[in-house]
Design a protein around this motif. Structure first.
Motif, PDB file in Angstrom:
ATOM      1  N   TRP A  79     -15.334  -8.553  83.133  1.00  0.00           N
ATOM      2  CA  TRP A  79     -15.201  -8.515  81.662  1.00  0.00           C
ATOM      3  C   TRP A  79     -13.916  -9.197  81.211  1.00  0.00           C
ATOM      4  O   TRP A  79     -13.912  -9.954  80.244  1.00  0.00           O
ATOM      5  CB  TRP A  79     -15.247  -7.073  81.207  1.00  0.00           C
ATOM      6  CG  TRP A  79     -15.173  -6.881  79.722  1.00  0.00           C
ATOM      7  CD1 TRP A  79     -14.116  -6.431  79.002  1.00  0.00           C
ATOM      8  CD2 TRP A  79     -16.215  -7.140  78.762  1.00  0.00           C
ATOM      9  NE1 TRP A  79     -14.417  -6.387  77.665  1.00  0.00           N
ATOM     10  CE2 TRP A  79     -15.701  -6.817  77.482  1.00  0.00           C
ATOM     11  CE3 TRP A  79     -17.513  -7.616  78.854  1.00  0.00           C
ATOM     12  CZ2 TRP A  79     -16.446  -6.940  76.325  1.00  0.00           C
ATOM     13  CZ3 TRP A  79     -18.265  -7.746  77.698  1.00  0.00           C
ATOM     14  CH2 TRP A  79     -17.734  -7.419  76.452  1.00  0.00           C
ATOM     15  N   GLU A  80     -12.820  -8.963  81.925  1.00  0.00           N
ATOM     16  CA  GLU A  80     -11.548  -9.602  81.592  1.00  0.00           C
ATOM     17  C   GLU A  80     -11.593 -11.104  81.868  1.00  0.00           C
ATOM     18  O   GLU A  80     -11.016 -11.900  81.115  1.00  0.00           O
ATOM     19  CB  GLU A  80     -10.421  -8.948  82.393  1.00  0.00           C
ATOM     20  CG  GLU A  80     -10.117  -7.521  81.950  1.00  0.00           C
ATOM     21  CD  GLU A  80      -9.129  -6.822  82.874  1.00  0.00           C
ATOM     22  OE1 GLU A  80      -8.488  -5.853  82.432  1.00  0.00           O
ATOM     23  OE2 GLU A  80      -9.001  -7.256  84.038  1.00  0.00           O
TER      24      GLU A  80
ATOM     25  N   PHE B 288     -14.162 -12.957  81.542  1.00  0.00           N
ATOM     26  CA  PHE B 288     -14.933 -13.585  80.465  1.00  0.00           C
ATOM     27  C   PHE B 288     -14.064 -13.820  79.235  1.00  0.00           C
ATOM     28  O   PHE B 288     -14.068 -14.916  78.666  1.00  0.00           O
ATOM     29  CB  PHE B 288     -16.139 -12.710  80.094  1.00  0.00           C
ATOM     30  CG  PHE B 288     -16.920 -13.237  78.923  1.00  0.00           C
ATOM     31  CD1 PHE B 288     -17.830 -14.260  79.095  1.00  0.00           C
ATOM     32  CD2 PHE B 288     -16.734 -12.714  77.649  1.00  0.00           C
ATOM     33  CE1 PHE B 288     -18.551 -14.760  78.002  1.00  0.00           C
ATOM     34  CE2 PHE B 288     -17.447 -13.201  76.572  1.00  0.00           C
ATOM     35  CZ  PHE B 288     -18.354 -14.225  76.752  1.00  0.00           C
ATOM     36  N   TRP B 289     -13.287 -12.811  78.817  1.00  0.00           N
ATOM     37  CA  TRP B 289     -12.514 -12.920  77.583  1.00  0.00           C
ATOM     38  C   TRP B 289     -11.211 -13.695  77.764  1.00  0.00           C
ATOM     39  O   TRP B 289     -10.685 -14.248  76.793  1.00  0.00           O
ATOM     40  CB  TRP B 289     -12.211 -11.538  77.023  1.00  0.00           C
ATOM     41  CG  TRP B 289     -13.404 -10.877  76.435  1.00  0.00           C
ATOM     42  CD1 TRP B 289     -14.102  -9.825  76.942  1.00  0.00           C
ATOM     43  CD2 TRP B 289     -14.084 -11.252  75.228  1.00  0.00           C
ATOM     44  NE1 TRP B 289     -15.170  -9.515  76.128  1.00  0.00           N
ATOM     45  CE2 TRP B 289     -15.177 -10.375  75.056  1.00  0.00           C
ATOM     46  CE3 TRP B 289     -13.870 -12.246  74.265  1.00  0.00           C
ATOM     47  CZ2 TRP B 289     -16.043 -10.449  73.981  1.00  0.00           C
ATOM     48  CZ3 TRP B 289     -14.736 -12.320  73.188  1.00  0.00           C
ATOM     49  CH2 TRP B 289     -15.814 -11.439  73.052  1.00  0.00           C
ATOM     50  N   LYS B 290     -10.682 -13.736  78.990  1.00  0.00           N
ATOM     51  CA  LYS B 290      -9.418 -14.428  79.237  1.00  0.00           C
ATOM     52  C   LYS B 290      -9.598 -15.858  79.746  1.00  0.00           C
ATOM     53  O   LYS B 290      -8.695 -16.691  79.584  1.00  0.00           O
ATOM     54  CB  LYS B 290      -8.580 -13.638  80.247  1.00  0.00           C
ATOM     55  CG  LYS B 290      -8.209 -12.225  79.799  1.00  0.00           C
ATOM     56  CD  LYS B 290      -7.328 -12.241  78.548  1.00  0.00           C
ATOM     57  CE  LYS B 290      -6.911 -10.834  78.165  1.00  0.00           C
ATOM     58  NZ  LYS B 290      -6.062 -10.820  76.946  1.00  0.00           N
TER      59      LYS B 290
ATOM     60  N   THR C 281     -13.346 -17.524  80.453  1.00  0.00           N
ATOM     61  CA  THR C 281     -14.597 -18.183  80.036  1.00  0.00           C
ATOM     62  C   THR C 281     -14.618 -18.466  78.543  1.00  0.00           C
ATOM     63  O   THR C 281     -14.843 -19.607  78.115  1.00  0.00           O
ATOM     64  CB  THR C 281     -15.794 -17.305  80.422  1.00  0.00           C
ATOM     65  OG1 THR C 281     -15.758 -17.036  81.824  1.00  0.00           O
ATOM     66  CG2 THR C 281     -17.102 -18.009  80.079  1.00  0.00           C
ATOM     67  N   PHE C 282     -14.400 -17.437  77.742  1.00  0.00           N
ATOM     68  CA  PHE C 282     -14.506 -17.601  76.287  1.00  0.00           C
ATOM     69  C   PHE C 282     -13.489 -18.592  75.724  1.00  0.00           C
ATOM     70  O   PHE C 282     -13.851 -19.436  74.895  1.00  0.00           O
ATOM     71  CB  PHE C 282     -14.378 -16.245  75.604  1.00  0.00           C
ATOM     72  CG  PHE C 282     -14.817 -16.251  74.171  1.00  0.00           C
ATOM     73  CD1 PHE C 282     -16.161 -16.201  73.849  1.00  0.00           C
ATOM     74  CD2 PHE C 282     -13.900 -16.325  73.139  1.00  0.00           C
ATOM     75  CE1 PHE C 282     -16.571 -16.220  72.523  1.00  0.00           C
ATOM     76  CE2 PHE C 282     -14.298 -16.345  71.823  1.00  0.00           C
ATOM     77  CZ  PHE C 282     -15.646 -16.285  71.518  1.00  0.00           C
TER      78      PHE C 282
ATOM     79  N   SER D  58     -14.761 -22.067  73.843  1.00  0.00           N
ATOM     80  CA  SER D  58     -14.696 -21.837  72.398  1.00  0.00           C
ATOM     81  C   SER D  58     -14.860 -23.107  71.562  1.00  0.00           C
ATOM     82  O   SER D  58     -15.494 -23.053  70.497  1.00  0.00           O
ATOM     83  CB  SER D  58     -13.396 -21.125  72.033  1.00  0.00           C
ATOM     84  OG  SER D  58     -12.270 -21.850  72.472  1.00  0.00           O
TER      85      SER D  58
ATOM     86  N   TYR E 290      -8.162 -17.503  70.667  1.00  0.00           N
ATOM     87  CA  TYR E 290      -8.697 -17.470  72.032  1.00  0.00           C
ATOM     88  C   TYR E 290      -8.422 -18.756  72.791  1.00  0.00           C
ATOM     89  O   TYR E 290      -8.540 -18.790  74.012  1.00  0.00           O
ATOM     90  CB  TYR E 290     -10.220 -17.241  71.996  1.00  0.00           C
ATOM     91  CG  TYR E 290     -10.601 -15.867  71.515  1.00  0.00           C
ATOM     92  CD1 TYR E 290     -10.485 -14.762  72.348  1.00  0.00           C
ATOM     93  CD2 TYR E 290     -11.075 -15.683  70.220  1.00  0.00           C
ATOM     94  CE1 TYR E 290     -10.843 -13.498  71.907  1.00  0.00           C
ATOM     95  CE2 TYR E 290     -11.440 -14.420  69.765  1.00  0.00           C
ATOM     96  CZ  TYR E 290     -11.314 -13.338  70.613  1.00  0.00           C
ATOM     97  OH  TYR E 290     -11.678 -12.091  70.165  1.00  0.00           O
TER      98      TYR E 290
END
Length: 317
Positions: free
Chosen positions: A235-236, A238-240, A242-243, A247, A315
């Motif tokens: 999960w981390e 993905f947000w740190k 991948t996203f 973006s 992001y």
């Protein structure tokens, strides 16, 4: 001494001719969009200007061609204030856009993430997700709207009337379940509308899935390996990682989805404009409709781009 001076002067000239990385990327970008610019100037600019001229005139077809009677903004006034169908159809199209585009983006990113994983038959799965793009283009789309298929669909609908009523009951139960979970009504309406349009969402997500998939494959694996070694969860990651990396492509897919939704042949506004111009031969009113529709598309693109740029700025690296 003169020889050294000559070399220094030559070195400075070469340095001045050398482009920076930003300039090189700008030139490369213009090269990529040059086919569109050339095509727009040669093929679309003249019809675009003629369309605006028609929207400001009352066009009458004669035996020798056509005649224009300048009536200023009367066609626009007719469309916005007199025509009872245009404004409701325009609002319906905008509402459909606002509800559909976010779901398409979320579904495309989710599907691309699944297809980016390593499993047997991955190439076949990718082709299946892109197949709707082929099926909704050109002659296939025309066949879908033909009388033969329409009549067949009507027969199937009549035969399955009882099963449809059962599905309607299940749909109401789904809404009731969401209400029982104390979910805000706005989110419930969004989820219900997304479930109701699942077929259209899958059909409209082929290109976006490919773009997201290309972005995911361009992320270096070493970033995930280093992050995992530091104890980061999936999960981390993905947000740190991948996203933030994908973006910029979210904005690209959002713009593509907006234009695709506004220009789809099944769009109510597109059908109304085509009927007004080609079936009713009302070129002035139809051109005014098209220009109002174009302005609406431009405003929606600007709003969506500004919102996404500000939302995704935190992001990006």
């Amino acid at each position: 001494m003169s020889n050294n001076h000559h070399k220094t002067k030559k070195h400075k000239a070469i340095k001045r001719r050398r482009l920076t990385l930003k300039q090189q990327r700008s030139i490369l970008g213009y090269l990529f969009i040059s086919p569109f610019i050339i095509g727009f100037l040669l093929l679309f600019l003249t019809p675009l200007i003629q369309s605006f001229i028609y929207s400001m005139n009352n066009l009458t077809v004669t035996s020798t061609g056509y005649e224009l009677d300048y009536i200023k903004w009367e066609n626009y006034n007719q469309v916005l204030r007199v025509n009872p169908d245009f404004v409701p159809a325009l609002l319906s199209t905008v509402t459909q856009l606002v509800s559909k585009v976010p779901v398409v983006l979320i579904f495309s990113l989710f599907a691309a993430s699944l297809l980016n994983a390593k499993f047997k038959g991955r190439a076949f799965a990718r082709s299946v997700f892109f197949l709707p793009v082929i099926l909704t283009s050109g002659i296939i789309l025309a066949m879908e709207s033909s009388d033969l298929l329409v009549s067949s669909a009507q027969l199937i609908a009549e035969d399955n009337m009882q099963s449809s009523s059962g599905q309607l009951m299940q749909f109401l139960q789904f809404r009731r379940l969401l209400y029982s979970m104390n979910i805000p009504p706005a989110i419930i309406n969004f989820l219900v509308l997304a479930v109701d349009q699942i077929y259209e969402i899958v059909i409209a997500s082929g290109v976006q899935i490919l773009i997201f998939l290309a972005a995911l494959q361009s992320i270096p694996i070493a970033l995930y390996e280093a992050s995992t070694m530091d104890g980061a969860t999936a999960w981390e990651n993905f947000w740190k990682i991948t996203f933030p990396m994908i973006s910029p492509l979210i904005i690209v897919n959002a713009v593509y989805s907006i234009i695709d939704t506004f220009t789809h042949p099944d769009n109510e506004m597109m059908s109304m404009i085509q009927t007004t111009i080609f079936s009713q031969s009302n070129f002035g009113t139809g051109s005014a409709m098209a220009w109002i529709y174009l302005a609406t598309v431009a405003v929606m693109l600007i709003i969506m781009s500004v919102v996404l740029v500000k939302s995704l700025a935190r992001y990006q690296y």
